[in-house]
Motif scaffolding. Structure first.
Motif, PDB file in Angstrom:
ATOM      1  N   ILE A 179       0.836  -1.207   0.000  1.00  0.00           N
ATOM      2  CA  ILE A 179       0.000   0.000   0.000  1.00  0.00           C
ATOM      3  C   ILE A 179       0.868   1.253   0.000  1.00  0.00           C
ATOM      4  O   ILE A 179       1.871   1.342   0.704  1.00  0.00           O
ATOM      5  N   ASN A 180       0.448   2.260  -0.773  1.00  0.00           N
ATOM      6  CA  ASN A 180       1.020   3.604  -0.683  1.00  0.00           C
ATOM      7  C   ASN A 180       0.304   4.320   0.460  1.00  0.00           C
ATOM      8  O   ASN A 180      -0.863   4.693   0.337  1.00  0.00           O
ATOM      9  N   ALA A 195      -5.908   4.674  -6.054  1.00  0.00           N
ATOM     10  CA  ALA A 195      -5.529   3.672  -5.046  1.00  0.00           C
ATOM     11  C   ALA A 195      -6.757   2.933  -4.533  1.00  0.00           C
ATOM     12  O   ALA A 195      -6.726   1.712  -4.331  1.00  0.00           O
ATOM     13  N   GLU A 196      -7.837   3.673  -4.318  1.00  0.00           N
ATOM     14  CA  GLU A 196      -9.057   3.037  -3.798  1.00  0.00           C
ATOM     15  C   GLU A 196      -9.661   2.078  -4.812  1.00  0.00           C
ATOM     16  O   GLU A 196     -10.169   1.011  -4.439  1.00  0.00           O
ATOM     17  N   LEU A 197      -9.578   2.405  -6.096  1.00  0.00           N
ATOM     18  CA  LEU A 197     -10.082   1.510  -7.128  1.00  0.00           C
ATOM     19  C   LEU A 197      -9.299   0.191  -7.128  1.00  0.00           C
ATOM     20  O   LEU A 197      -9.879  -0.894  -7.195  1.00  0.00           O
ATOM     21  N   LYS A 198      -7.977   0.295  -7.030  1.00  0.00           N
ATOM     22  CA  LYS A 198      -7.139  -0.908  -7.014  1.00  0.00           C
ATOM     23  C   LYS A 198      -7.336  -1.699  -5.728  1.00  0.00           C
ATOM     24  O   LYS A 198      -7.315  -2.935  -5.734  1.00  0.00           O
ATOM     25  N   LEU A 199      -7.539  -0.976  -4.635  1.00  0.00           N
ATOM     26  CA  LEU A 199      -7.774  -1.632  -3.353  1.00  0.00           C
ATOM     27  C   LEU A 199      -9.064  -2.445  -3.396  1.00  0.00           C
ATOM     28  O   LEU A 199      -9.121  -3.584  -2.915  1.00  0.00           O
ATOM     29  N   ILE A 202      -8.503  -5.649  -5.468  1.00  0.00           N
ATOM     30  CA  ILE A 202      -7.756  -6.677  -4.729  1.00  0.00           C
ATOM     31  C   ILE A 202      -8.616  -7.263  -3.610  1.00  0.00           C
ATOM     32  O   ILE A 202      -8.585  -8.473  -3.355  1.00  0.00           O
ATOM     33  N   ALA A 203      -9.392  -6.397  -2.938  1.00  0.00           N
ATOM     34  CA  ALA A 203     -10.293  -6.881  -1.885  1.00  0.00           C
ATOM     35  C   ALA A 203     -11.307  -7.860  -2.451  1.00  0.00           C
ATOM     36  O   ALA A 203     -11.656  -8.866  -1.809  1.00  0.00           O
ATOM     37  N   ASN A 204     -11.767  -7.605  -3.659  1.00  0.00           N
ATOM     38  CA  ASN A 204     -12.727  -8.489  -4.305  1.00  0.00           C
ATOM     39  C   ASN A 204     -12.073  -9.829  -4.664  1.00  0.00           C
ATOM     40  O   ASN A 204     -12.686 -10.896  -4.522  1.00  0.00           O
ATOM     41  N   MET A 277     -11.449  -4.040   4.503  1.00  0.00           N
ATOM     42  CA  MET A 277     -11.426  -4.482   3.109  1.00  0.00           C
ATOM     43  C   MET A 277     -10.438  -5.625   2.887  1.00  0.00           C
ATOM     44  O   MET A 277     -10.755  -6.609   2.220  1.00  0.00           O
ATOM     45  N   ILE A 278      -9.239  -5.514   3.464  1.00  0.00           N
ATOM     46  CA  ILE A 278      -8.180  -6.487   3.199  1.00  0.00           C
ATOM     47  C   ILE A 278      -8.215  -7.667   4.163  1.00  0.00           C
ATOM     48  O   ILE A 278      -7.853  -8.786   3.811  1.00  0.00           O
TER      49      ILE A 278
END
Length: 358
Positions: A179-180, A195-199, A202-204, A277-278
């Protein structure tokens, strides 16, 4: 008689020169092996029979630039870090190395020409063999704190180290989410938005793989699900370092100093959202320059890695960790103390000097 005296003097001078060469070899090479070989890979009695992933964690190398510090200071620190890192690689042979931010001391202020020079130096000091993969996490000294980041600085770092605001690294079903930290303000800025879109993506991936629900092939992990390990530059939100009691933790005066959200640690709301999320089982970070191991109220263990530079800490170190899909073990590895090397030099030279006088 005169010839004999000259021969004796020549032999003494030769012995003195050989002693000096031996002293330099010991202080600049051998001592790193003597100290670092005492550290070994940790193991957990509860570890499953599967082969564990061997990972080395380094943080806050802070390579000096042109604005701060003396050239001799810069040269000395870089030599010490290269010797420690390359010796550690030779002894431990990790599969993965993660550098947890603040690679550079002046990254955010440097011109493109200077930045490219810093990158070249870093890749020389921290070069790894083909059997080891090295990944970097961006820090505030590399691109700036959230309020001062511009797209050019972020893109420059990402291009140099092939990174992105959020990444997923997997090896033998052990998953690391990088994470940045400066992109976790959740305020919709250009950096936070991407960053939130990528997060979320990945969470999905993690959610689909964990619950084995009907998801497309692209929405599933390559391999078996296991709880991920979260890696970033900032620590998760905490009030201060008062609960940090490892051997390389901060002095008591610094421990009591309150952490500022978004500066010394992640914001509380960002921490809550990230954990939700993670759902990591473990967290590693840097930034404070001091070691720490705390267990959060939700049961998650967090490790803060000390600075790797003698300029920031008199007892720098790195972490060795082994991971399987359901267990882990962590070991702190201490590097040589700088004052020990200085004292060896001083006492040895004084001894040799008096020996010569006699």
């Amino acid at each position: 008689m005169i010839k004999r005296i000259k021969n004796v003097k020549l032999k003494r001078i030769s012995k003195f020169v050989l002693c000096i060469i031996g002293l330099i070899f010991f202080c600049e090479y051998a001592i790193y092996y003597i100290v670092l070989i005492q550290c070994d890979w940790p193991s957990d009695s509860n570890m499953t029979p599967e082969q564990p992933i061997k990972v080395m964690f380094v943080a806050d190398t802070h390579l000096l630039g042109t604005r701060k510090g003396h050239w001799l200071d810069k040269m000395r620190r870089e030599w010490e870090m290269r010797q420690s890192f390359q010796t550690a690689l030779n002894i431990h042979a990790p599969e993965l190395v993660f550098v947890l931010g603040d690679l550079f001391d002046e990254g955010l202020w440097s011109s493109d020409l200077d930045f490219n020079s810093y990158v070249k130096t870093f890749k020389y000091l921290f070069s790894v063999p083909h059997t080891t993969k090295l990944y970097t996490v961006v820090g505030n000294h590399d691109i700036g704190f959230h309020y001062s980041i511009v797209p050019q600085l972020e893109k420059r770092f990402n291009k140099a180290f092939n990174t992105s605001p959020v990444e997923l690294i997997s090896k033998r079903n052990v998953h690391f989410v990088l994470i940045n930290s400066m992109a976790m303000e959740m305020d919709g800025c250009f950096l936070c938005y991407s960053a939130e879109l990528k997060l979320k993506k990945i969470a999905n991936l993690l959610k689909c793989s964990e619950k084995s629900i009907a998801c497309s092939k692209e929405s599933m992990l390559n391999g078996t699900y296991s709880k991920p390990i979260l890696l970033q530059h900032f620590p998760l939100y905490r009030k201060n370092d008062i609960d940090c009691n490892v051997v390389d933790s901060a002095p008591m005066k610094e421990k009591k100093k309150p952490f500022r959200e978004g500066w010394d640690c992640l914001r509380k709301d960002a921490t809550d959202k990230l954990l939700k999320m993670i759902k990591p089982r473990l967290v590693f970070g840097g930034h404070t320059h001091h070691g720490c191991h705390i267990k959060h109220t939700n049961g998650i263990d967090e490790f803060s890695v000390s600075s790797f530079s003698w300029r920031n800490k008199y007892n720098p170190n790195y972490l060795l960790a082994t991971f399987t899909t359901d267990s882990y073990a962590v070991q702190i590895c201490h590097m040589p103390f700088e004052y020990t090397i200085v004292m060896i030099y001083l006492t040895s030279i004084i001894f040799l000097f008096f020996k010569m006088l006699k």
